[in-house]
Design an enzyme around this catalytic site. Structure first.
Site, PDB file in Angstrom:
ATOM      1  CG  LEU A 154      -1.941  -1.210   1.220  1.00 59.52           C
ATOM      2  CD1 LEU A 154      -2.841  -1.145   2.458  1.00 59.52           C
ATOM      3  CD2 LEU A 154      -2.823  -1.259  -0.039  1.00 59.52           C
ATOM      4  CG  ASN A 158       1.801   4.928  -5.778  1.00 63.26           C
ATOM      5  OD1 ASN A 158       1.498   6.022  -5.300  1.00 63.26           O
ATOM      6  ND2 ASN A 158       1.892   4.723  -7.078  1.00 63.26           N
ATOM      7  CB  SER A 209       8.554   0.240 -18.836  1.00 61.96           C
ATOM      8  OG  SER A 209       8.454   1.523 -19.388  1.00 61.96           O
ATOM      9  CE1 TYR A 261       9.525   2.045 -13.361  1.00 64.67           C
ATOM     10  CE2 TYR A 261       9.675   3.151 -15.493  1.00 64.67           C
ATOM     11  CZ  TYR A 261       9.057   2.250 -14.652  1.00 64.67           C
ATOM     12  OH  TYR A 261       7.980   1.529 -15.101  1.00 64.67           O
ATOM     13  CE  LYS A 318       9.307  -1.531 -14.290  1.00 65.39           C
ATOM     14  NZ  LYS A 318       8.558  -2.443 -13.418  1.00 65.39           N
ATOM     15  CG  ASN A 349       2.776   9.408 -15.825  1.00 64.74           C
ATOM     16  OD1 ASN A 349       2.751   8.822 -14.756  1.00 64.74           O
ATOM     17  ND2 ASN A 349       3.800   9.336 -16.639  1.00 64.74           N
ATOM     18  CG  LEU A 350      -0.781  14.125 -21.313  1.00 63.35           C
ATOM     19  CD1 LEU A 350      -0.413  15.601 -21.147  1.00 63.35           C
ATOM     20  CD2 LEU A 350      -0.670  13.721 -22.783  1.00 63.35           C
ATOM     21  NE  ARG A 398       8.401  14.641 -18.693  1.00 62.53           N
ATOM     22  CZ  ARG A 398       7.347  13.858 -18.480  1.00 62.53           C
ATOM     23  NH1 ARG A 398       6.599  14.057 -17.405  1.00 62.53           N
ATOM     24  NH2 ARG A 398       7.012  12.915 -19.334  1.00 62.53           N
TER      25      ARG A 398
HETATM   26  P1  NAD Z   1       1.160   1.588  -9.112  1.00 61.28           P
HETATM   27  O1  NAD Z   1       2.121   2.377  -8.301  1.00 61.28           O
HETATM   28  O2  NAD Z   1      -0.240   2.063  -9.221  1.00 61.28           O
HETATM   29  O3  NAD Z   1       1.126   0.065  -8.599  1.00 61.28           O
HETATM   30  C1  NAD Z   1       2.249  -0.556  -8.023  1.00 61.28           C
HETATM   31  C2  NAD Z   1       1.788  -1.177  -6.708  1.00 61.28           C
HETATM   32  O4  NAD Z   1       2.897  -1.844  -6.103  1.00 61.28           O
HETATM   33  C3  NAD Z   1       1.295  -0.138  -5.690  1.00 61.28           C
HETATM   34  O5  NAD Z   1       0.013  -0.532  -5.229  1.00 61.28           O
HETATM   35  C4  NAD Z   1       2.327  -0.177  -4.570  1.00 61.28           C
HETATM   36  O6  NAD Z   1       1.728   0.068  -3.313  1.00 61.28           O
HETATM   37  C5  NAD Z   1       2.883  -1.570  -4.705  1.00 61.28           C
HETATM   38  N1  NAD Z   1       4.268  -1.776  -4.258  1.00 61.28           N
HETATM   39  C6  NAD Z   1       5.365  -1.055  -4.573  1.00 61.28           C
HETATM   40  N2  NAD Z   1       6.458  -1.605  -4.008  1.00 61.28           N
HETATM   41  C7  NAD Z   1       6.056  -2.703  -3.332  1.00 61.28           C
HETATM   42  C8  NAD Z   1       6.713  -3.695  -2.573  1.00 61.28           C
HETATM   43  N3  NAD Z   1       8.035  -3.659  -2.360  1.00 61.28           N
HETATM   44  N4  NAD Z   1       5.970  -4.693  -2.024  1.00 61.28           N
HETATM   45  C9  NAD Z   1       4.625  -4.740  -2.200  1.00 61.28           C
HETATM   46  N5  NAD Z   1       3.946  -3.825  -2.908  1.00 61.28           N
HETATM   47  C10 NAD Z   1       4.652  -2.827  -3.491  1.00 61.28           C
HETATM   48  O7  NAD Z   1       1.817   1.429 -10.568  1.00 61.28           O
HETATM   49  P2  NAD Z   1       1.174   0.875 -11.917  1.00 61.28           P
HETATM   50  O8  NAD Z   1       1.006   2.010 -12.854  1.00 61.28           O
HETATM   51  O9  NAD Z   1       0.028   0.005 -11.628  1.00 61.28           O
HETATM   52  O10 NAD Z   1       2.410   0.024 -12.456  1.00 61.28           O
HETATM   53  C11 NAD Z   1       2.515  -1.361 -12.217  1.00 61.28           C
HETATM   54  C12 NAD Z   1       3.827  -1.863 -12.793  1.00 61.28           C
HETATM   55  O11 NAD Z   1       3.870  -1.563 -14.187  1.00 61.28           O
HETATM   56  C13 NAD Z   1       5.067  -1.225 -12.176  1.00 61.28           C
HETATM   57  O12 NAD Z   1       6.075  -2.206 -12.060  1.00 61.28           O
HETATM   58  C14 NAD Z   1       5.455  -0.177 -13.200  1.00 61.28           C
HETATM   59  O13 NAD Z   1       6.832   0.083 -13.159  1.00 61.28           O
HETATM   60  C15 NAD Z   1       5.051  -0.845 -14.495  1.00 61.28           C
HETATM   61  N6  NAD Z   1       4.779   0.116 -15.578  1.00 61.28           N
HETATM   62  C16 NAD Z   1       3.860   1.110 -15.398  1.00 61.28           C
HETATM   63  C17 NAD Z   1       3.624   2.033 -16.423  1.00 61.28           C
HETATM   64  C18 NAD Z   1       2.636   3.149 -16.263  1.00 61.28           C
HETATM   65  O14 NAD Z   1       2.691   4.091 -17.051  1.00 61.28           O
HETATM   66  N7  NAD Z   1       1.723   3.105 -15.300  1.00 61.28           N
HETATM   67  C19 NAD Z   1       4.340   1.932 -17.637  1.00 61.28           C
HETATM   68  C20 NAD Z   1       5.256   0.912 -17.791  1.00 61.28           C
HETATM   69  C21 NAD Z   1       5.467  -0.002 -16.752  1.00 61.28           C
HETATM   70  N1  UFG Z   2       3.534  15.717 -20.896  1.00 60.52           N
HETATM   71  C1  UFG Z   2       3.242  17.050 -20.875  1.00 60.52           C
HETATM   72  N2  UFG Z   2       2.841  17.606 -19.691  1.00 60.52           N
HETATM   73  C2  UFG Z   2       2.721  16.886 -18.534  1.00 60.52           C
HETATM   74  C3  UFG Z   2       3.023  15.500 -18.583  1.00 60.52           C
HETATM   75  C4  UFG Z   2       3.437  14.951 -19.783  1.00 60.52           C
HETATM   76  O1  UFG Z   2       3.349  17.746 -21.887  1.00 60.52           O
HETATM   77  O2  UFG Z   2       2.372  17.461 -17.490  1.00 60.52           O
HETATM   78  C5  UFG Z   2       3.931  15.089 -22.186  1.00 60.52           C
HETATM   79  C6  UFG Z   2       5.321  14.491 -22.177  1.00 60.52           C
HETATM   80  O3  UFG Z   2       6.287  15.459 -22.508  1.00 60.52           O
HETATM   81  C7  UFG Z   2       5.186  13.374 -23.208  1.00 60.52           C
HETATM   82  C8  UFG Z   2       3.723  12.926 -23.070  1.00 60.52           C
HETATM   83  O4  UFG Z   2       3.053  14.011 -22.430  1.00 60.52           O
HETATM   84  O5  UFG Z   2       5.370  13.869 -24.499  1.00 60.52           O
HETATM   85  C9  UFG Z   2       3.550  11.684 -22.208  1.00 60.52           C
HETATM   86  O6  UFG Z   2       4.198  11.870 -20.961  1.00 60.52           O
HETATM   87  P1  UFG Z   2       3.951  10.904 -19.718  1.00 60.52           P
HETATM   88  O7  UFG Z   2       4.735  11.449 -18.570  1.00 60.52           O
HETATM   89  O8  UFG Z   2       2.505  10.683 -19.518  1.00 60.52           O
HETATM   90  O9  UFG Z   2       4.545   9.498 -20.224  1.00 60.52           O
HETATM   91  P2  UFG Z   2       6.013   9.128 -20.700  1.00 60.52           P
HETATM   92  O10 UFG Z   2       5.888   8.622 -22.108  1.00 60.52           O
HETATM   93  O11 UFG Z   2       6.976  10.191 -20.437  1.00 60.52           O
HETATM   94  O12 UFG Z   2       6.384   7.927 -19.707  1.00 60.52           O
HETATM   95  C10 UFG Z   2       5.464   6.903 -19.376  1.00 60.52           C
HETATM   96  C11 UFG Z   2       5.760   6.387 -17.974  1.00 60.52           C
HETATM   97  C12 UFG Z   2       7.091   5.704 -17.930  1.00 60.52           C
HETATM   98  C13 UFG Z   2       7.138   4.642 -18.979  1.00 60.52           C
HETATM   99  C14 UFG Z   2       6.828   5.199 -20.338  1.00 60.52           C
HETATM  100  C15 UFG Z   2       6.772   4.124 -21.375  1.00 60.52           C
HETATM  101  O13 UFG Z   2       5.778   7.459 -17.046  1.00 60.52           O
HETATM  102  O14 UFG Z   2       7.239   5.089 -16.687  1.00 60.52           O
HETATM  103  O15 UFG Z   2       5.559   5.869 -20.295  1.00 60.52           O
HETATM  104  O16 UFG Z   2       5.942   3.117 -20.943  1.00 60.52           O
HETATM  105  F1  UFG Z   2       8.378   4.117 -18.996  1.00 60.52           F
END
Ligand code: NAD
Ligand code: UFG
Length: 335
Positions: free
Chosen positions: A33, A35, A124, A148, A152, A198-199, A291
């Protein structure tokens, strides 16, 4: 079949739990929990009408994991648990290396001990670094631009070494592109506590008047309108991709990586315009500096996942915008 979902109360994990349950799997969630909120467990039950077991604890805690594996007969694991904020990983890399690497290694050790060798891992698109061409294929060279992403990439390497040491493992590495949107019920979705990185969550907070104005990071990229282009995938489609991956690893041994994206690239301005149109709401924005670390464009070639997993996305950008805002409005009403 019983699936252990680490990080199962998080954004992607919670949607995947719903799809697993609806596909007939039993689900056991563990999450510390850090996040996410415990209420998500009730919401998953409400959506599916089925029970889900939840254990609060940390994947770094080996004795905790051993307890779970002793109690539950786990057939396969989907490992979502980890930290994911790119910017924070740059300012606090050790936090990311400690959590993402330790939790995975500990989990793998315990899986090995209990002879549970089927794993789906959340990677990712960030592992492609700055791709030389588009769309991105799984065979492209891998590199990272932040700690980060490095976690991965390191974990992908660990998983390959593990499989090479013992071919009884069956591992699917899923490289997500940009998941957005929420479940149609509006009961689960993405809800960052802090100012979003994120956007889409940022757009939602501007539309809801919680934040004043979206900063668009640069309009001088080499893209259709100068703003960054990404492959946005509805989180429910992404969740369904995990069911395909589970089916694959339950049926055959091996290790492979798959892109989970739509293959379509949308610019920031296209997303903002689509969001305003379908939700009939204003999103104030201004163009600011780029950014650091952002790339011009990133979108998947989804054909390998289609061929090997039978994975195809269903939802378009309009659904993603409607569902993201619907979740935010409902969340506000309920809290
Ligand atoms: P999220 O933060 O909503 O979910 C991750 C969950 O893991 C959270 O509920 C957090 O409490 C839990 N957690 C973190 N560390 C822990 C630990 N040590 N033990 C137990 N629980 C733990 O993130 P999400 O967006 O659901 O992402 C899930 C996975 O997908 C992550 O590994 C993330 O890196 C990967 N990922 C996410 C995105 C994205 O844009 N959301 C993109 C690419 C990859
Ligand atoms: N952006 C803005 N304003 C904001 C946020 C984002 O203009 O406030 C733009 C960024 O510059 C980018 C696009 O919106 O062009 C998307 O940005 P995000 O931050 O939503 O996503 P990213 O592609 O940068 O990264 C996300 C996750 C990473 C992951 C990656 C690929 O944050 O963890 O996608 O999966 F690795």
């Amino acid at each position: 079949m019983k699936i252990l979902v680490t990080g199962g109360t998080g954004y992607i994990g919670s949607h995947t739990c719903v799809e697993l349950i609806e596909s007939g799997y039993e689900v056991v969630i563990i999450d510390n929990l850090s996040n996410s909120k415990i209420e998500v467990v009730e919401r998953i039950k409400e959506i599916t009408g089925k029970d889900v077991k939840f254990y609060e604890g940390d994947c770094i805690d080996k004795s905790f994991l051993i307890k779970i594996f002793s109690k539950e007969k786990i057939d396969a694991v989907i490992h979502f648990a980890g930290f994911k904020a790119v910017g924070e990983s740059v300012s606090n890399p050790l936090k990311y290396y400690r959590n993402n690497l330790d939790s995975t290694i500990t989990l793998l050790e315990v899986m090995n001990e209990f002879n549970c060798k089927k794993l789906v891992f959340s990677s990712s698109a960030t592992v492609y670094g700055k791709p030389k061409s588009l769309p991105i294929k799984e065979t492209f060279p891998l590199s990272t631009t932040n700690p980060y992403g490095t976690t991965k990439l390191i974990i992908e390497g660990i998983l390959r070494d593990l499989y090479n040491s013992d071919n009884n493992w069956s591992i699917a590495i899923l490289r997500y592109f940009n998941p957005i949107g929420a479940h149609k019920s509006g009961l689960i979705g993405e809800n960052p506590n802090d100012i979003p990185n994120n956007l889409m969550p940022y757009i939602v907070k501007v539309a809801s008047k919680e934040l004043e104005c979206l900063n668009i990071f640069g309009n001088d990229y080499n893209t259709k309108d100068g703003t960054g282009v990404r492959d946005y995938i509805h989180v429910v489609d992404l969740a369904k991709g995990h069911i395909k991956a589970i089916e694959k690893i339950l049926n055959e041994n091996g290790i492979d990586a798959y892109n989970l994206g739509t293959g379509n690239g949308y610019s920031v301005l296209e997303i903002v315009n689509a969001f305003q149109k379908v939700n009939n709401v204003k999103v104030n924005y201004k163009i600011v500096e780029r950014r650091k670390g952002d790339i011009d464009a990133c979108y998947a070639d989804p054909s390998y996942a289609k061929e090997k997993l039978g994975f195809k996305t269903k939802y378009g950008i309009e659904d993603m915008c409607i569902d993201a805002y619907n979740f935010a409005k409902k969340f506000k009403e309920d809290n």
